[in-house]
Design a protein around this motif. Structure first.
Motif, PDB file in Angstrom:
ATOM      1  N   TYR A 139       0.954  -1.202  -0.038  1.00 48.52           N
ATOM      2  CA  TYR A 139      -0.015  -0.074  -0.106  1.00 48.52           C
ATOM      3  C   TYR A 139       0.719   1.019  -0.154  1.00 48.52           C
ATOM      4  O   TYR A 139       0.324   2.285  -0.671  1.00 48.52           O
ATOM      5  CB  TYR A 139      -0.955  -0.045   1.248  1.00 48.52           C
ATOM      6  CG  TYR A 139      -2.222   0.865   0.794  1.00 48.52           C
ATOM      7  CD1 TYR A 139      -3.380   0.145   0.242  1.00 48.52           C
ATOM      8  CD2 TYR A 139      -2.318   2.024   1.271  1.00 48.52           C
ATOM      9  CE1 TYR A 139      -4.545   0.791  -0.182  1.00 48.52           C
ATOM     10  CE2 TYR A 139      -3.611   2.711   0.825  1.00 48.52           C
ATOM     11  CZ  TYR A 139      -4.655   2.214   0.246  1.00 48.52           C
ATOM     12  OH  TYR A 139      -5.770   2.854  -0.060  1.00 48.52           O
ATOM     13  N   ALA A 140       2.208   1.211   0.285  1.00 48.78           N
ATOM     14  CA  ALA A 140       3.065   2.212   0.351  1.00 48.78           C
ATOM     15  C   ALA A 140       3.199   2.617  -0.862  1.00 48.78           C
ATOM     16  O   ALA A 140       3.572   3.972  -1.282  1.00 48.78           O
ATOM     17  CB  ALA A 140       4.332   1.994   1.373  1.00 48.78           C
ATOM     18  N   ASN A 141       3.021   1.797  -1.994  1.00 46.26           N
ATOM     19  CA  ASN A 141       3.381   2.010  -3.330  1.00 46.26           C
ATOM     20  C   ASN A 141       2.264   2.083  -4.250  1.00 46.26           C
ATOM     21  O   ASN A 141       2.201   2.494  -5.549  1.00 46.26           O
ATOM     22  CB  ASN A 141       4.369   0.817  -4.053  1.00 46.26           C
ATOM     23  CG  ASN A 141       5.488   0.765  -3.345  1.00 46.26           C
ATOM     24  OD1 ASN A 141       6.125   1.627  -2.935  1.00 46.26           O
ATOM     25  ND2 ASN A 141       5.833  -0.468  -3.015  1.00 46.26           N
ATOM     26  N   VAL A 142       0.916   2.420  -3.461  1.00 48.02           N
ATOM     27  CA  VAL A 142      -0.161   2.292  -4.316  1.00 48.02           C
ATOM     28  C   VAL A 142      -0.385   3.556  -4.914  1.00 48.02           C
ATOM     29  O   VAL A 142      -0.853   3.629  -6.301  1.00 48.02           O
ATOM     30  CB  VAL A 142      -1.497   2.361  -3.270  1.00 48.02           C
ATOM     31  CG1 VAL A 142      -2.795   3.013  -3.869  1.00 48.02           C
ATOM     32  CG2 VAL A 142      -1.829   1.007  -3.019  1.00 48.02           C
ATOM     33  N   ASP A 143      -0.055   4.665  -4.680  1.00 45.00           N
ATOM     34  CA  ASP A 143      -0.282   5.982  -5.650  1.00 45.00           C
ATOM     35  C   ASP A 143       0.528   6.046  -6.615  1.00 45.00           C
ATOM     36  O   ASP A 143       0.316   6.305  -7.610  1.00 45.00           O
ATOM     37  CB  ASP A 143      -0.024   7.129  -4.737  1.00 45.00           C
ATOM     38  CG  ASP A 143      -1.016   7.500  -3.713  1.00 45.00           C
ATOM     39  OD1 ASP A 143      -2.103   7.184  -3.738  1.00 45.00           O
ATOM     40  OD2 ASP A 143      -0.710   8.167  -2.389  1.00 45.00           O
ATOM     41  N   GLU A 144       1.824   5.307  -6.427  1.00 43.54           N
ATOM     42  CA  GLU A 144       2.769   5.354  -7.726  1.00 43.54           C
ATOM     43  C   GLU A 144       2.223   4.425  -8.735  1.00 43.54           C
ATOM     44  O   GLU A 144       2.349   4.713  -9.892  1.00 43.54           O
ATOM     45  CB  GLU A 144       4.172   4.912  -7.245  1.00 43.54           C
ATOM     46  CG  GLU A 144       5.175   4.967  -8.432  1.00 43.54           C
ATOM     47  CD  GLU A 144       6.474   4.463  -7.962  1.00 43.54           C
ATOM     48  OE1 GLU A 144       7.091   4.017  -8.915  1.00 43.54           O
ATOM     49  OE2 GLU A 144       6.789   3.939  -6.710  1.00 43.54           O
ATOM     50  N   VAL A 166       0.356   0.153   6.353  1.00 46.82           N
ATOM     51  CA  VAL A 166       1.570   0.027   6.140  1.00 46.82           C
ATOM     52  C   VAL A 166       2.552  -0.289   7.349  1.00 46.82           C
ATOM     53  O   VAL A 166       1.899  -0.232   8.357  1.00 46.82           O
ATOM     54  CB  VAL A 166       2.127   1.672   5.771  1.00 46.82           C
ATOM     55  CG1 VAL A 166       1.446   2.014   4.421  1.00 46.82           C
ATOM     56  CG2 VAL A 166       1.736   2.496   6.868  1.00 46.82           C
ATOM     57  N   LEU A 167       3.766  -0.541   7.158  1.00 52.28           N
ATOM     58  CA  LEU A 167       4.518  -1.159   8.624  1.00 52.28           C
ATOM     59  C   LEU A 167       5.171   0.202   9.280  1.00 52.28           C
ATOM     60  O   LEU A 167       5.327   0.916   8.414  1.00 52.28           O
ATOM     61  CB  LEU A 167       5.615  -1.925   7.915  1.00 52.28           C
ATOM     62  CG  LEU A 167       5.577  -3.326   7.575  1.00 52.28           C
ATOM     63  CD1 LEU A 167       6.816  -3.993   7.109  1.00 52.28           C
ATOM     64  CD2 LEU A 167       5.192  -4.254   8.725  1.00 52.28           C
ATOM     65  N   VAL A 168       4.995  -0.001  10.400  1.00 53.43           N
ATOM     66  CA  VAL A 168       5.613   1.128  11.328  1.00 53.43           C
ATOM     67  C   VAL A 168       6.603   0.507  12.124  1.00 53.43           C
ATOM     68  O   VAL A 168       6.865  -0.842  12.135  1.00 53.43           O
ATOM     69  CB  VAL A 168       4.525   1.716  12.176  1.00 53.43           C
ATOM     70  CG1 VAL A 168       3.347   2.483  11.156  1.00 53.43           C
ATOM     71  CG2 VAL A 168       3.932   0.597  13.101  1.00 53.43           C
ATOM     72  N   SER A 169       7.297   1.456  12.872  1.00 53.76           N
ATOM     73  CA  SER A 169       8.247   0.885  13.839  1.00 53.76           C
ATOM     74  C   SER A 169       7.795  -0.142  14.679  1.00 53.76           C
ATOM     75  O   SER A 169       6.927  -0.151  15.231  1.00 53.76           O
ATOM     76  CB  SER A 169       8.903   2.229  14.623  1.00 53.76           C
ATOM     77  OG  SER A 169       7.894   2.875  15.494  1.00 53.76           O
ATOM     78  N   GLY A 170       8.738  -1.148  14.767  1.00 57.17           N
ATOM     79  CA  GLY A 170       8.430  -2.146  15.809  1.00 57.17           C
ATOM     80  C   GLY A 170       7.750  -3.496  15.121  1.00 57.17           C
ATOM     81  O   GLY A 170       7.474  -4.521  15.716  1.00 57.17           O
ATOM     82  N   GLY A 171       7.727  -3.154  13.657  1.00 55.98           N
ATOM     83  CA  GLY A 171       7.093  -4.397  12.917  1.00 55.98           C
ATOM     84  C   GLY A 171       5.391  -4.306  12.993  1.00 55.98           C
ATOM     85  O   GLY A 171       4.907  -5.300  12.291  1.00 55.98           O
ATOM     86  N   ASP A 172       4.843  -3.388  13.637  1.00 57.86           N
ATOM     87  CA  ASP A 172       3.394  -3.327  13.484  1.00 57.86           C
ATOM     88  C   ASP A 172       2.815  -2.674  12.293  1.00 57.86           C
ATOM     89  O   ASP A 172       3.898  -2.215  11.297  1.00 57.86           O
ATOM     90  CB  ASP A 172       2.874  -2.616  14.823  1.00 57.86           C
ATOM     91  CG  ASP A 172       2.995  -3.148  16.175  1.00 57.86           C
ATOM     92  OD1 ASP A 172       3.156  -4.407  16.071  1.00 57.86           O
ATOM     93  OD2 ASP A 172       3.147  -2.496  17.186  1.00 57.86           O
TER      94      ASP A 172
END
Length: 286
Positions: A139-144, A166-172
């Protein structure tokens, strides 16, 4: 130049047209990708070879795969060469569909294509190739991705297999669309010219790999689209992937497909899934 080779699925480009759709390839296609001279091949012998190929493919599917030639075999362009793209590309290829898998990275898409015996191309090429397009990117690449294919998918059925996480710090993971938004409708806004459907989002690829069974499907997969005809097309692709389709209606009704929901990433039968969806919807109304 590509060399022709025999296999149970006849992956040579020219001959693949024949058994997959039970028709002869066009005259202009018959030597495409082969190391031979057209003038050196007798027409009668060529026709006989195509008939033998068709009979072999028919009887292979009838007695070994249980799948006969079907008129609804489709060209499917897959945007994204990750686990989801490769998994459904392989399953649909085994069901007889013609697949092109894509990635921005030439190395990634070529590796994926070899792994699932499909064609490879750029996202734009896959979008042009497909009668149906599967969007299966992070999903981080959806707009592209949507910007790259928007023009090519105008008027086409695009199946959104992304989750708004999207992934955030800690793997969540973190949901990146508003809480009151529905992911399918958000995607329809990003691709206003396409006919957007939502499916293949509620099960981890590992679960699908484990449970997919075209002969005796037992595990449910949700789907949603505004057009009933599009929902039937997606339902057929769910069946071709060895799963049981559960139609949740229009995109405005597709909130149960979005994480978190009681049907997300849970292996369920169709009846179990329908019961959970009904309970979830009642809670939303209350």
């Amino acid at each position: 130049m590509q060399r022709f080779y025999w296999s149970p699925r006849w992956k040579g480009r020219a001959v693949a047209q024949l058994p997959q759709s039970c028709r002869f390839p066009r005259r202009s296609q018959r030597f495409e990708g082969f190391e031979c001279c057209p003038s050196a091949i007798d027409d009668r012998k060529w026709i006989q070879s195509q008939l033998r190929a068709a009979y072999r493919e028919f009887f292979f599917r009838l007695f070994f795969s249980g799948t006969q030639c079907r008129s609804e075999d489709m060209k499917i362009g897959i945007i994204g060469a990750g686990d989801i793209g490769k998994l459904y590309g392989r399953l649909w290829g085994e069901a007889g569909h013609d697949i092109m898998i894509s990635s921005r990275s030439s190395e990634t898409r070529e590796f994926a294509a070899r792994a699932i015996a499909a064609d490879s191309g750029t996202p734009e090429e896959a979008a042009v190739f497909g009668e149906v397009v599967l969007l299966a990117v992070n999903y981080a690449n959806v707009d592209e991705a949507t910007s790259a294919i928007a023009a090519q998918v105008s008027g086409k059925l695009v199946i959104d297999a992304t989750n708004p996480l999207v992934l955030v710090s800690g793997g969540d993971t973190e949901r990146v669309i508003p809480e009151n938004a529905i992911a399918g409708e958000v995607m329809a806004e990003k691709l206003p010219g396409a006919r957007v459907a939502k499916s293949f989002t509620t099960l981890w690829s590992g679960y699908v790999e484990q449970h997919a069974d075209r002969e005796n499907p037992t595990v449910a997969m949700t789907l949603s689209a505004n057009d009933p005809a599009d929902r039937e097309t997606v339902a057929q692709l769910v069946r071709d992937a060895g799963l049981v389709p559960v139609d949740l209606g229009a995109l405005a009704q597709s909130r149960p497909l979005d994480p978190p929901s009681p049907v997300w990433n849970v292996v369920l039968s169709a009846q179990e899934l329908e019961e959970r969806v009904a309970a979830f919807r009642q809670e939303q109304v209350a």
